[in-house]
Write an enzyme that holds these catalytic residues in place. Structure first.
Site, short mmCIF file in Angstrom:
data_model
loop_
_atom_site.label_atom_id
_atom_site.label_comp_id
_atom_site.label_asym_id
_atom_site.label_seq_id
_atom_site.Cartn_x
_atom_site.Cartn_y
_atom_site.Cartn_z
N HIS A 74 0.86 -1.19 0.00
CA HIS A 74 0.00 0.00 0.00
C HIS A 74 0.89 1.23 0.00
O HIS A 74 1.96 1.24 0.61
CB HIS A 74 -0.88 0.01 1.26
CG HIS A 74 -2.04 0.93 1.14
ND1 HIS A 74 -1.94 2.28 1.40
CD2 HIS A 74 -3.32 0.70 0.76
CE1 HIS A 74 -3.12 2.84 1.19
NE2 HIS A 74 -3.97 1.91 0.80
N ASP A 125 -7.93 -5.30 -0.07
CA ASP A 125 -8.41 -6.14 -1.18
C ASP A 125 -8.07 -7.60 -1.02
O ASP A 125 -8.54 -8.44 -1.80
CB ASP A 125 -7.79 -5.62 -2.49
CG ASP A 125 -8.29 -4.23 -2.80
OD1 ASP A 125 -7.48 -3.29 -2.76
OD2 ASP A 125 -9.51 -4.07 -2.98
C1 SDX Z 1 -6.11 0.20 -2.88
O1 SDX Z 1 -4.43 4.70 -1.92
C2 SDX Z 1 -5.34 4.06 -1.34
O2 SDX Z 1 -5.75 4.39 -0.26
C3 SDX Z 1 -5.90 2.89 -2.12
C4 SDX Z 1 -6.91 2.04 -1.38
C5 SDX Z 1 -8.18 2.77 -1.12
O3 SDX Z 1 -8.90 2.37 -0.19
O4 SDX Z 1 -8.51 3.69 -1.90
O5 SDX Z 1 -6.37 1.60 -0.14
C6 SDX Z 1 -7.28 0.80 -2.20
O6 SDX Z 1 -5.83 0.56 -3.98
C7 SDX Z 1 -5.26 -0.80 -2.13
C8 SDX Z 1 -4.02 -1.27 -2.96
C9 SDX Z 1 -4.50 -2.38 -3.91
N1 SDX Z 1 -3.42 -2.73 -4.87
C10 SDX Z 1 -2.82 -3.92 -4.86
O7 SDX Z 1 -3.02 -4.79 -4.01
C11 SDX Z 1 -1.90 -4.14 -6.05
C12 SDX Z 1 -0.56 -4.69 -5.55
N2 SDX Z 1 0.11 -3.64 -4.79
C13 SDX Z 1 1.10 -2.84 -5.54
O8 SDX Z 1 0.74 -2.57 -6.86
C14 SDX Z 1 1.61 -1.66 -4.70
O9 SDX Z 1 1.86 -2.13 -3.44
C15 SDX Z 1 0.75 -0.41 -4.59
C16 SDX Z 1 0.37 0.13 -5.92
C17 SDX Z 1 -0.47 -0.69 -3.79
C18 SDX Z 1 1.59 0.65 -3.85
O10 SDX Z 1 2.64 0.93 -4.68
P1 SDX Z 1 3.74 2.09 -4.29
O11 SDX Z 1 3.43 2.74 -3.00
O12 SDX Z 1 3.88 2.98 -5.47
O13 SDX Z 1 4.98 1.25 -4.00
P2 SDX Z 1 6.02 0.81 -5.10
O14 SDX Z 1 5.29 0.32 -6.31
O15 SDX Z 1 7.00 1.91 -5.27
O16 SDX Z 1 6.68 -0.46 -4.40
C19 SDX Z 1 7.71 -0.29 -3.45
C20 SDX Z 1 8.53 -1.56 -3.60
C21 SDX Z 1 8.92 -1.85 -5.05
O17 SDX Z 1 10.14 -2.55 -5.05
P3 SDX Z 1 11.53 -1.67 -5.24
O18 SDX Z 1 11.37 -0.89 -6.55
O19 SDX Z 1 11.64 -0.78 -4.04
O20 SDX Z 1 12.63 -2.72 -5.30
O21 SDX Z 1 7.75 -2.70 -3.18
C22 SDX Z 1 7.54 -3.57 -4.28
C23 SDX Z 1 7.86 -2.81 -5.55
O22 SDX Z 1 8.33 -3.67 -6.57
N3 SDX Z 1 6.14 -3.99 -4.23
C24 SDX Z 1 5.71 -5.23 -4.43
C25 SDX Z 1 4.31 -5.15 -4.24
N4 SDX Z 1 3.96 -3.90 -3.96
C26 SDX Z 1 5.09 -3.17 -3.95
N5 SDX Z 1 6.34 -6.39 -4.73
C27 SDX Z 1 5.56 -7.50 -4.86
N6 SDX Z 1 4.21 -7.51 -4.70
C28 SDX Z 1 3.55 -6.35 -4.38
N7 SDX Z 1 2.22 -6.37 -4.20
#
Ligand code: SDX
Length: 428
Positions: free
Chosen positions: A306, A363
Site C-alpha cells: 500500500h 483487497d
Molecule cells: C487500494 O491509496 C489508497 O488508499 C488505495 C486504497 C483505497 O482504499 O482507496 O487503499 C485501495 O488501492 C489498495 C491497494 C491495492 N493494490 C494492490 O493490491 C496491487 C498490488 N500492490 C502494488 O501494486 C503496490 O503495493 C501499490 C500500488 C499498492 C503501492 O505501490 P507504491 O506505494 O507505489 O509502491 P512501489 O510500487 O514503489 O513499491 C515499493 C517496492 C517496489 O520494489 P523496489 O522498486 O523498491 O525494489 O515494493 C515492491 C515494488 O516492486 N512492491 C511489491 C508489491 N507492492 C510493492 N512487490 C511485490 N508484490 C507487491 N504487491
C-alpha cells in the site's frame, strides 16, 4: 492552524521562507504555493510527499495502521454501526441522532429507483461487457437524466445529486450484474436495508421470493463500510480534480469509477482472486513469491502492499474476521482461503516483503468473502465503487465548500525539444 517557517536555500545565494501549516493530526505541510515567484516548481511524480488539499474527512497513519473517519476508528465503525450511519458521518461530520438517521435513510430509500429509460442503455452493451465498463458509462449518463441537479454552485443541487448517487449506485451495480447474466433487472425494495436491498437486486428472481441471509447482509454492509473512504487515494483525487473544473457530479463520479478500475487500485480485489486461482494450491505459492521478488517479472502479489500503510491495513484485519464468519456461516470450504492464509503467512515471514513493509491490504480478503457470497469476480470492483461513492461525494462537497477553491492544474518539468524552426514537408 498554527504556522511555522521553513527556509529554503536556493542557488545564487537566494532563499525563500515557506509557511509550515499544522493540522490536527499527521504530518505538517510546507506551503510551496509562492515558490513559483522564485522560478521554481516542486517535483513529486506519484505525489508520494505532496498534500493536494486540506481535508477533515479521513485520517490515515500508515506507520501505525490507523484509519479514522471524522475521528472515529474504522474498527468501531465497521463492527458497531452501519454503512448509512457512516455515510451520514462522512457527509456531515457527525454521527446522526436517531431522528437524523431515520430522515437520512428515508431520503436514500426514496431515490433507489432509476429512470426507467436508463435500462435501455444496457441493451447497447455486449452481454460479456465488463461490469465496470457498464457502471462507468451508465453513471456518466445519469447527467443526461437528472438535469435538475447539475449546478455545482447550487447547494441544493449538490445535496440532491449526492442522495441520487448514494441511492442509485446499488441499483445500477445490480443492473450491470443482471444484464451480464441475462436475468431481468430486479426493482429496489424499500422494506429492506441498504445491503439487503442490494443483495435482493443482485440475487432475487421473479419466479420465487428472495430471503436475505442476515449473516451475508451484515458482511455486505461491513464490506461497504470498509471501502467507504480512504483519504486522497487515486480515485478520490480524480474526483476532486474533475470537480475542480466545475464538472457535474455524475461526470465526476464516473471519472472516479474509471480511476478505481485499475489493478493497482480498486481493481486489485478482482486481480487478487484471479491470482489466488492461478496459484491454485499451497504447493505453488513459493513459485509466485519468487516471481513477485523478481525485478524482471512485472508480477506483483495482488492484495499486498500500500502506498500509505507500511503496517497492517486496519481494514484487512476486520475483513479477515468477516471472512471467517461468512465462510463458517455458509459452511464454505474454499481452498482459495487456504491458499490465501498460507500466502499471507509466508509473505509476512519473507525478508523481501518484511523489508518492503508489504502487508495484506483491504483487497486481500474482500474477494474471498464476495466469492463466498456468490458475487462473480468481475463484480468485485463494482462493489468497491458502490461503497466508495459516498467517500468521493464527501470529498467533492468538501472541495466545493472550501472558499476560494480553484481549478487543479499541476505544472511539469519540461524535458522535450528546445525551440526550433519549422521545416516544410517537401524539405524534410
Ligand atoms: C487500494 O491509496 C489508497 O488508499 C488505495 C486504497 C483505497 O482504499 O482507496 O487503499 C485501495 O488501492 C489498495 C491497494 C491495492 N493494490 C494492490 O493490491 C496491487 C498490488 N500492490 C502494488 O501494486 C503496490 O503495493 C501499490 C500500488 C499498492 C503501492 O505501490 P507504491 O506505494 O507505489 O509502491 P512501489 O510500487 O514503489 O513499491 C515499493 C517496492 C517496489 O520494489 P523496489 O522498486 O523498491 O525494489 O515494493 C515492491 C515494488 O516492486 N512492491 C511489491 C508489491 N507492492 C510493492 N512487490 C511485490 N508484490 C507487491 N504487491
Amino acid at each position: 492552524m498554527a504556522e511555522h517557517i521553513a527556509k529554503l536555500e536556493l542557488p545564487n545565494n537566494d532563499s525563500i521562507d515557506l509557511p509550515v501549516k499544522q493540522g490536527s493530526a499527521g504530518f505538517d505541510v510546507i506551503d510551496i504555493s509562492k515558490l513559483g515567484s522564485k522560478g521554481y516548481f516542486t517535483f513529486d511524480p506519484g505525489f508520494l510527499a505532496t498534500a493536494s488539499c486540506e481535508s477533515a474527512i479521513t485520517y490515515i497513519d500508515g506507520a501505525k495502521g490507523i484509519l479514522t473517519h471524522r475521528g472515529y476508528p474504522i474498527y468501531e465503525l465497521a463492527t458497531q454501526t452501519s454503512y448509512l450511519d457512516v455515510c451520514y458521518l462522512l457527509l456531515n461530520g457527525e454521527l446522526p441522532t436517531k431522528a437524523q438517521y431515520q430522515a437520512f435513510e428515508s431520503m436514500v430509500k426514496n431515490h433507489t429507483m432509476v429512470n426507467e429509460q436508463l435500462a435501455d442503455f444496457f441493451s447497447g452493451f455486449r452481454r460479456d461487457a465488463h461490469p465496470m465498463a457498464m457502471l462507468c458509462g451508465v453513471t456518466g449518463a445519469l447527467s443526461a437524466f437528472y438535469q435538475d441537479s447539475l449546478d455545482v454552485n447550487d447547494v441544493k443541487h449538490r445535496e440532491i445529486a449526492a442522495f441520487r448517487l448514494i441511492s442509485k449506485m446499488p441499483t445500477i451495480a445490480a443492473m450491470c450484474y443482471k444484464y451480464s447474466v441475462g436475468q431481468p433487472f430486479v426493482y429496489p425494495r424499500n422494506d429492506l436495508s441498504y445491503a439487503g436491498n442490494f443483495l435482493s437486486m443482485m440475487f432475487a428472481v421473479p419466479c420465487e421470493p428472495y430471503k436475505v441471509n442476515p449473516v451475508v447482509e451484515k458482511a455486505m454492509d461491513r464490506i461497504f463500510v470498509l471501502h467507504a473512504d480512504h483519504e486522497q487515494n487515486a480515485s478520490t483525487s480524480t474526483v476532486r480534480l474533475a470537480g475542480s473544473s466545475g464538472a457535474n457530479p455524475f461526470a465526476c463520479i464516473a471519472a472516479g469509477i474509471a480511476s478505481l478500475w485499475g489493478p493497482a487500485h480498486g481493481g486489485a480485489n478482482e486481480a487478487c482472486l484471479e491470482m489466488l486461482e492461478e496459484i491454485g494450491s499451497v504447493e505453488r505459492i513459493p513459485e509466485f513469491i519468487a516471481r513477485a521478488k523478481d525485478k524482471d517479472d512485472p508480477f506483483r502479489l495482488m492484495g499486498f502492499g500500500h502506498r500509505v500503510y507500511k503496517n497492517f491495513d486496519p481494514r484487512a484485519k476486520v475483513m479477515r474476521e468477516t471472512c471467517h464468519e461468512v465462510l463458517d456461516e455458509l459452511n464454505v470450504q474454499d481452498p482459495l482461503l487456504d491458499v490465501a492464509m498460507e500466502l499471507e503467512r509466508i509473505a509476512l515471514e519473507d525478508e523481501y516483503f518484511v523489508s518492503k513493509k508489504l502487508y495484506p491490504n483491504v483487497d486481500f480478503y474482500s474477494g474471498i468473502i464476495m466469492k463466498a457470497i456468490g458475487i462473480p469476480t468481475s463484480m468485485f470492483t463494482v462493489l468497491f465503487a458502490l461503497s466508495r461513492t459516498v467517500g468521493w461525494i464527501a470529498h467533492w462537497k468538501e472541495m466545493l465548500d472550501q472558499p476560494g477553491h480553484k481549478i487543479s492544474r499541476p505544472r511539469q518539468l519540461y524535458t522535450g525539444a528546445e525551440d526550433r524552426d519549422f521545416i516544410a514537408l517537401d524539405k524534410r
